[in-house]
Scaffold this active site. Sequence first.
Site, PDB file in Angstrom:
ATOM      1  N   CYS A  64      36.238  46.453  40.903  1.00 33.96           N
ATOM      2  CA  CYS A  64      35.747  45.168  40.385  1.00 33.96           C
ATOM      3  C   CYS A  64      35.748  44.100  41.470  1.00 33.96           C
ATOM      4  O   CYS A  64      34.843  43.263  41.523  1.00 33.96           O
ATOM      5  CB  CYS A  64      36.581  44.733  39.186  1.00 33.96           C
ATOM      6  SG  CYS A  64      36.432  45.881  37.792  1.00 33.96           S
ATOM      7  N   THR A  65      36.735  44.151  42.338  1.00 37.19           N
ATOM      8  CA  THR A  65      36.774  43.207  43.460  1.00 37.19           C
ATOM      9  C   THR A  65      35.611  43.481  44.411  1.00 37.19           C
ATOM     10  O   THR A  65      34.921  42.544  44.837  1.00 37.19           O
ATOM     11  CB  THR A  65      38.123  43.298  44.200  1.00 37.19           C
ATOM     12  OG1 THR A  65      39.170  42.972  43.270  1.00 37.19           O
ATOM     13  CG2 THR A  65      38.173  42.352  45.385  1.00 37.19           C
TER      14      THR A  65
END
Length: 176
Positions: A64-65
Site C-alpha cells: 500500500c505504501t
Amino acid sequence: MKKSKKPSKASEKIRPAAKTGLRPGDTAPDFSLPDGTGMMVSLRDFRGKKVVLYFYPRDSTPGCTAEACDFRDNADRIRRLGAVVLGVSADTVISHGKFSAAHALTFPLLSDENREAIGAYGAWHKKSFMGRSFTGIVRSTFVIDEKGKIVEIFPKVKVRGHVGEVLNILKGETES
C-alpha cells in the site's frame, strides 16, 4: 510497456467489479467520506474532472505504501491529464493523516470505516493470503470520467506497473 487503448466493448465484458456488477459505462456510485484531516470529500465534488479512485487494504503496509508513493510520484502527470487521485481504505482518519504525512502524499486518503463505498465498488470480499482465508479489501482501481461514468476497472491490482496502466487509460481518454 504496451500502450493501452480506450476500453472496448470486449473489455467491458471481462472487467466487471466483483460482486457489484459495476462495468465501464456505468455511473460511479457517489459517496461522502472523511479525509485524513476529517474534512468530508464527495465524489460529486470532482465532476468536471477525471477521478482515479483506488481502494487499498491498509495504511503503512509495504504494498500500500508503494502504491501510494507511485501515485504521489506521478501526481503531476495525472494532473496534466485532467485527473485527480483519491485513495480509500477502512483505516481511520487518524491513520490516514499519519500515513499521508509520513509519505508526503499529495492527494486525499478517504476513511471508509463502515465499508459503504468499499462495498458499493465491490472491493470488499473474501481473499486469501499465506494459506489464510479472510474478508478484506481487494486492491482495485476505478477510472471515472468528468461526467461520473466509469471508464475502466482494474480488479485485483498488482502494484508494480499499475500507475502506468492508469496513465495509459487517462491518455486514451484525452485523445478521443
